[in-house]
Scaffold this motif. Structure first.
Motif, mmCIF file in Angstrom:
data_model
loop_
_atom_site.group_PDB
_atom_site.id
_atom_site.type_symbol
_atom_site.label_atom_id
_atom_site.label_comp_id
_atom_site.label_asym_id
_atom_site.label_seq_id
_atom_site.Cartn_x
_atom_site.Cartn_y
_atom_site.Cartn_z
ATOM 1 N N LEU A 57 4.593 -1.221 8.220
ATOM 2 C CA LEU A 57 3.539 -2.186 8.535
ATOM 3 C C LEU A 57 2.501 -2.218 7.422
ATOM 4 C CD1 LEU A 57 2.284 -4.163 10.568
ATOM 5 C CD2 LEU A 57 1.129 -2.205 11.599
ATOM 6 N N CYS A 58 2.163 -1.075 6.869
ATOM 7 C CA CYS A 58 1.217 -1.025 5.740
ATOM 8 C C CYS A 58 1.763 -1.771 4.525
ATOM 9 C CB CYS A 58 0.893 0.420 5.380
ATOM 10 S SG CYS A 58 -0.093 1.272 6.610
ATOM 11 N N VAL A 59 3.055 -1.634 4.266
ATOM 12 C CA VAL A 59 3.683 -2.357 3.149
ATOM 13 C C VAL A 59 3.586 -3.864 3.378
ATOM 14 C CG1 VAL A 59 5.899 -2.853 2.031
ATOM 15 C CG2 VAL A 59 5.237 -0.500 2.488
ATOM 16 N N PHE A 60 3.858 -4.300 4.599
ATOM 17 C CA PHE A 60 3.818 -5.726 4.877
ATOM 18 C C PHE A 60 2.398 -6.275 4.917
ATOM 19 C CE2 PHE A 60 8.256 -5.364 5.756
ATOM 20 C CZ PHE A 60 8.739 -6.614 5.436
ATOM 21 N N ILE A 61 1.444 -5.472 5.311
ATOM 22 C CA ILE A 61 0.051 -5.914 5.234
ATOM 23 C C ILE A 61 -0.343 -6.111 3.775
ATOM 24 C CG2 ILE A 61 -2.334 -5.145 5.585
ATOM 25 C CD1 ILE A 61 -1.415 -4.005 8.272
ATOM 26 N N ARG A 62 0.107 -5.223 2.899
ATOM 27 C CA ARG A 62 -0.164 -5.384 1.457
ATOM 28 C C ARG A 62 0.468 -6.661 0.922
ATOM 29 N NH1 ARG A 62 -2.048 -6.763 -2.565
ATOM 30 N NH2 ARG A 62 -1.609 -5.900 -4.598
ATOM 31 N N LEU A 63 1.697 -6.941 1.332
ATOM 32 C CA LEU A 63 2.351 -8.181 0.920
ATOM 33 C C LEU A 63 1.576 -9.401 1.417
ATOM 34 C CD1 LEU A 63 6.101 -7.334 1.577
ATOM 35 C CD2 LEU A 63 5.024 -7.700 -0.635
ATOM 36 N N TYR A 64 1.160 -9.353 2.666
ATOM 37 C CA TYR A 64 0.426 -10.478 3.244
ATOM 38 C C TYR A 64 -0.893 -10.714 2.515
ATOM 39 C CZ TYR A 64 -2.072 -13.437 6.467
ATOM 40 O OH TYR A 64 -2.792 -14.468 7.001
ATOM 41 N N LEU A 65 -1.628 -9.653 2.240
ATOM 42 C CA LEU A 65 -2.913 -9.798 1.565
ATOM 43 C C LEU A 65 -2.748 -10.343 0.144
ATOM 44 C CD1 LEU A 65 -4.768 -6.590 2.765
ATOM 45 C CD2 LEU A 65 -5.156 -8.945 3.494
ATOM 46 N N GLY A 66 -1.739 -9.865 -0.571
ATOM 47 C CA GLY A 66 -1.509 -10.352 -1.927
ATOM 48 C C GLY A 66 -1.147 -11.818 -1.968
ATOM 49 N N TRP A 67 -0.199 -12.235 -1.121
ATOM 50 C CA TRP A 67 0.223 -13.631 -1.132
ATOM 51 C C TRP A 67 -0.841 -14.550 -0.560
ATOM 52 C CZ3 TRP A 67 3.303 -14.897 -4.575
ATOM 53 C CH2 TRP A 67 4.463 -14.201 -4.869
ATOM 54 N N SER A 68 -1.590 -14.112 0.441
ATOM 55 C CA SER A 68 -2.617 -14.991 1.007
ATOM 56 C C SER A 68 -3.755 -15.208 0.010
ATOM 57 C CB SER A 68 -3.146 -14.433 2.323
ATOM 58 O OG SER A 68 -3.781 -13.200 2.128
ATOM 59 N N TYR A 69 -4.076 -14.202 -0.809
ATOM 60 C CA TYR A 69 -5.091 -14.382 -1.843
ATOM 61 C C TYR A 69 -4.648 -15.432 -2.859
ATOM 62 C CZ TYR A 69 -7.839 -13.472 -6.024
ATOM 63 O OH TYR A 69 -8.621 -13.623 -7.132
ATOM 64 N N ILE A 70 -3.401 -15.337 -3.302
ATOM 65 C CA ILE A 70 -2.880 -16.305 -4.272
ATOM 66 C C ILE A 70 -2.819 -17.693 -3.645
ATOM 67 C CG2 ILE A 70 -0.862 -16.932 -5.662
ATOM 68 C CD1 ILE A 70 -2.430 -14.578 -6.773
ATOM 69 N N LEU A 71 -2.397 -17.778 -2.392
ATOM 70 C CA LEU A 71 -2.320 -19.072 -1.715
ATOM 71 C C LEU A 71 -3.698 -19.707 -1.595
ATOM 72 C CD1 LEU A 71 -0.506 -21.099 -0.205
ATOM 73 C CD2 LEU A 71 -1.091 -19.879 1.887
ATOM 74 N N LYS A 72 -4.697 -18.921 -1.273
ATOM 75 C CA LYS A 72 -6.062 -19.435 -1.157
ATOM 76 C C LYS A 72 -6.539 -20.004 -2.494
ATOM 77 C CE LYS A 72 -10.393 -17.481 -1.024
ATOM 78 N NZ LYS A 72 -10.850 -16.679 -1.907
ATOM 79 N N CYS B 105 5.179 -8.723 10.509
ATOM 80 C CA CYS B 105 4.035 -7.871 10.872
ATOM 81 C C CYS B 105 3.853 -7.831 12.381
ATOM 82 C CB CYS B 105 2.753 -8.365 10.209
ATOM 83 S SG CYS B 105 2.618 -7.957 8.475
ATOM 84 N N PHE B 106 3.988 -8.978 13.025
ATOM 85 C CA PHE B 106 3.880 -9.024 14.481
ATOM 86 C C PHE B 106 4.974 -8.181 15.137
ATOM 87 C CE2 PHE B 106 4.906 -11.197 18.532
ATOM 88 C CZ PHE B 106 3.714 -10.957 19.197
ATOM 89 N N ILE B 107 6.191 -8.291 14.655
ATOM 90 C CA ILE B 107 7.301 -7.489 15.196
ATOM 91 C C ILE B 107 7.065 -6.005 14.945
ATOM 92 C CG2 ILE B 107 9.758 -6.977 14.872
ATOM 93 C CD1 ILE B 107 10.131 -10.011 14.404
ATOM 94 N N LEU B 108 6.542 -5.652 13.773
ATOM 95 C CA LEU B 108 6.282 -4.246 13.468
ATOM 96 C C LEU B 108 5.159 -3.676 14.325
ATOM 97 C CD1 LEU B 108 6.671 -4.210 9.599
ATOM 98 C CD2 LEU B 108 8.092 -3.015 11.266
ATOM 99 N N ILE B 109 4.152 -4.469 14.629
ATOM 100 C CA ILE B 109 3.083 -3.996 15.508
ATOM 101 C C ILE B 109 3.631 -3.734 16.905
ATOM 102 C CG2 ILE B 109 0.940 -4.702 16.680
ATOM 103 C CD1 ILE B 109 0.165 -6.108 14.045
ATOM 104 N N ILE B 110 4.451 -4.650 17.395
ATOM 105 C CA ILE B 110 5.053 -4.458 18.722
ATOM 106 C C ILE B 110 5.972 -3.243 18.726
ATOM 107 C CG2 ILE B 110 6.673 -5.463 20.374
ATOM 108 C CD1 ILE B 110 5.387 -8.165 19.777
#
Length: 164
Positions: free
Chosen positions: A83-98, A147-152
């Motif tokens: 989950l930590c790995v996927f949060i890092r992926l999400y934060l990196g791509w969302s910054y670039i997308l923004k 991320c949602f699946i990993l949290i569950i």
């Protein structure tokens, strides 16, 4: 696909399209935007690698527990790390997308004290938004679902660990 310096005052490394291209060269980040089949194989490979490594690290400390409790603890730790790995992926791509979707770009020429804002021309804005919507957005949605699946799964494995 890089922006020419003569038309854009933003330094090369801070241009959104170049940030996207440099992040896409990273193995982990490029894997997250790959085809679904490769993405699933990579996900399973990372999970089972974490599972084996965490199992070998946890086993000396919990050898008095039952095998089911050790297994559930291993699943809890592995899913949390994944989950930590996927949060890092999400934060990196969302910054670039923004930065790609934004009509203005904040940049710094030489340091933290001289920040400036550049308004993108219509050509750059169109190009950046196309890259953002068609290259990054599908991968970002996929990362959100994982991320949602990993949290569950983390909560499920944690509850199994507490029950045992």
């Amino acid at each position: 696909m890089t922006i020419d310096k003569s038309n854009c005052p933003v330094p090369f490394d801070q241009q959104p399209l170049n940030e996207y291209l440099s992040l896409k060269k990273n193995c982990l980040f490029s894997w997250s935007l790959s085809r679904v089949k490769i993405f699933i194989y990579g996900f399973l490979l990372i999970f089972f690698t974490l599972f084996l490594v965490m199992g070998s690290l946890l086993l000396p400390f919990v050898y008095n527990y039952s095998i089911f409790k050790i297994l559930s603890l291993n699943l809890v730790v592995s899913s949390l790390l994944l989950l930590c790995v996927f949060i890092r992926l999400y934060l990196g791509w969302s910054y670039i997308l923004k930065r790609l979707l934004s009509a203005t770009i904040f940049y710094e020429e030489s340091g933290w004290y001289d920040g400036q804002v550049w308004v993108k021309t219509p050509d750059y804005l169109t190009q950046d938004r196309l890259v953002g919507f068609y290259q990054i957005m599908p991968g970002l949605v996929r990362i959100k679902y994982v991320c949602f699946i990993l949290i569950i799964s983390f909560l499920f494995f944690l509850s199994c660990y507490r029950l045992l």
